[in-house]
Write an enzyme that holds these catalytic residues in place. Structure first.
Site: not given
Lengths: 116, 506
Positions: B218-219, B224, B262, B301
């Site tokens: 989901g979004f 979240g 992170e 990253c």
């Protein structure tokens, strides 16, 4: 490259989305992100959702929504003005527009505004 | 070799038209029955639907995880280890299938998923299966009759929010140590790359006891947030960017739980003058190290996106480095000869182009690339960018923020001290590269650079047994390495007196 005293503005399309999201969620706020993944994207939250810290800098308002950036990041971005646009996509993060299939995007220009 | 497109005849992968969540060992539909379309960046077209979950689905996953946590936490290390090894074996047996699924979902070349993403993910499960067997607490004899025992206990149920750049590998980085340490997991994959992990989940669904691992799609704002804010999680781990990182910390502070963050970097890659001293294998290795900014389309990253080159070798080095980079051409990600694929999403593509724009406006010199690439046929709608080299100075925006695309910003330096000064002139401190034939300079540079990982005469290696994480704004905590077991465990101290006599205080 035009000099400007406005540090952040929205395109017409972005402004329309901000108004739409305001109608849906109530008053909004923005915080400019940095770092990886969706870094460099502006994050749009319900007003008060994100705790503004003592070093965050208020760049301006978009359709009534305050637009903030972290203090350290501001120092490194201070020579640019930001134009918030909107593109197709959904980003990651917790930004409110993502479920609508659009994503706010930060575009930049050089400015000669002294640091706020 | 060219792999057939998923859902065509002869393909390794047949995606389902719709994926729900993985909760309690089963694939379940989201409570409200809502889905969103998942697009392949290879073509820009949708290929399946994914659960658009809400707080109610998160609660369901947390119910399943909490129901499983006592038993899993008390499961013998040998048994937990065996199950992680079994996951690794199943992944290895299905390596091509998972690699093709990952490529289709994320856009990265199958050359990389076959050789890096999947082998590393598999090894990660094996590594933690091994560490787990050797993990132990400690005992100290404080005096003749007093003993202090330190026992490790799992945290319980942990939340993990995964990025979209290495969907399966980043999931493995987070899941393997958490599961090894005896925790139950609720994982939220990134909404850009939700499909490959469902292919994975179907393969390994029967291995772990129900509820030990749960995947909720989901979004961020809808799924979240309720996960990160839940009082039912004992830790939250997140990979992403700084504003969401701060928000996650804010949510965690409501429940007084730890976070691992992170949040990216702007990694310097330093080439000292002696790199060019000989025309040999090492020089070639260093030039390859320069071109590493194009790995995974720059969506790493630790992308070495700031190349710092000694002024005395600058022109000669950059000529060779540019030629090396020019050979990397975007192509069909399912062709094993393709070395750079599609950016993961349209908004990511737009962001990269916006950085190329400000780079030009700031006066950086565009040496190579700098544009979107339109590939023919079905790939015309995909999100491809030519590897791009800018030359400029470190105060420019393209030197200060991770573009997360195949864009390197190059600056020259004069001597060791200036190299370190420029390298550290950044908000971030995740990765760095140092290239020199002088071992003393290499070590001094490694210690002087404020970053969690300094690759020395190498770059973009991600072995399980090397700690990964950031200094400064790059985040909090580490990933990979056996120390991660500690990051997913509580320390229980049992302080025991074997002396029968009273202390004599009262």
């Amino acid at each position: 490259m035009a000099a400007s005293d406005v540090r952040v503005r929205a395109t017409a399309a972005a402004a329309e989305w901000i108004r739409k999201l305001t109608a849906q969620h109530g008053p909004l706020m923005f915080h400019q992100s940095g770092g990886c993944c969706d870094g460099s994207a502006p994050m749009c939250y319900r007003l008060g959702e994100f705790k503004i810290g003592s070093r965050d800098v208020l760049l301006g308002e978009l359709e009534g929504a305050p637009f903030w950036i972290g203090g350290d990041q501001f120092e490194r971005w201070a020579h640019t003005t930001l134009t918030i646009d909107v593109v197709k996509g959904r980003g990651a993060g917790f930004s409110l527009e993502a479920p609508e299939g659009v994503r706010f995007l930060t575009r930049s220009d050089l400015c000669d505004v002294p640091p706020a | 070799m060219h792999y057939a497109r998923p859902n065509t005849d002869g393909s390794k992968v047949q995606f389902e038209s719709r994926y729900g969540n993985f909760i309690g060992g089963e694939l379940v539909a989201p409570v409200k029955g809502r889905y969103f379309e998942n697009v392949s960046p290879v073509t820009g077209r949708g290929f399946c639907e994914i659960a658009r979950s809400g707080a109610e689905d998160v609660e369901r996953a947390l119910d399943a995880a909490h129901a499983a946590k006592i038993k899993w936490g008390k499961t013998a290390a040998a048994e937990r280890s065996k199950l992680l090894l079994r996951i690794a074996d199943v992944m290895e047996q299905n390596l091509e299938l998972l690699a093709v699924a990952e490529t289709w979902d994320n856009g990265k070349p199958v050359r990389e998923t076959l050789a890096a993403d999947l082998p590393l993910a598999i090894d990660h499960f094996r590594y933690f299966a091994g560490c787990l067997r050797a993990d132990e607490g400690s005992m100290a004899e404080l005096d003749a009759n007093t003993v202090s025992y330190h026992l490790k206990e799992p945290l319980g149920v942990v939340a993990q929010i995964i990025p979209w750049n290495f969907p399966l590998l980043m999931a493995a980085w987070k899941m393997a140590p958490a599961l090894a340490a005896g925790n139950c997991v609720v994982l939220k994959p990134a909404e850009q790359t939700p499909a490959s992990i469902m292919v994975w989940a179907k393969l390994v669904a029967d291995i772990l006891p129900p509820g030990v691992l749960n995947i909720v799609h989901g979004f961020g704002i809808e799924a979240g947030k309720p996960l990160a804010q839940s009082p039912r999680i004992a830790k939250v781990a997140f990979t992403g960017e700084t504003t969401t990182g701060r928000l996650i910390m804010q949510y965690a502070s409501e429940n007084i739980i730890p976070v691992t963050l992170e949040l990216g970097g702007k990694s310097p890659n330093i080439f000292f003058a002696d790199v060019m001293a000989k025309d040999d294998a090492f020089r070639q290795k260093a030039l390859e190290g320069f071109a590493m900014f194009a790995l995974n389309q720059g969506e790493v990253c630790t992308c070495p996106s700031r190349a710092l080159v000694d002024g005395s070798i600058y022109d000669a080095f950059m000529d060779l480095a540019t030629a090396r980079t020019r050979a990397i051409e975007p192509g069909d990600p399912l062709d094993t000869n393709t070395r750079i694929g599609a950016q993961a999403s349209n908004d990511q593509l737009e962001k990269i182009l916006s950085y190329i724009d400000i780079g030009k406006k700031e006066g950086a010199k565009l040496r190579l690339g700098g544009e979107r690439v339109k590939l023919p046929g079905e790939l015309a709608g995909g999100y491809y960018v030519a590897p791009t080299i800018f030359e400029g100075q470190n105060k420019m925006r393209i030197f200060q923020e991770e573009i997360f695309g195949p864009v390197v910003s190059v600056a020259r330096f004069d001597g060791f001290d200036q190299a370190i000064e420029i390298a550290n002139d950044t908000l971030y401190g995740l990765g760095a590269g140092v290239w020199t034939r002088d071992v003393h300079a290499a070590f001094r540079a490694g210690r002087a650079i404020e970053a969690g990982r300094v690759w020395t005469n190498c770059y973009h290696l991600y072995p399980a047994h090397a700690a990964f994480g950031g200094y400064k704004h790059s985040g909090i905590g580490r990933e990979t390495h056996k120390m991660m077991l500690d990051h997913y465990q509580q320390t229980k101290n049992i302080l025991t007196s074997y002396d029968e006599k009273p202390m004599g205080f009262f």
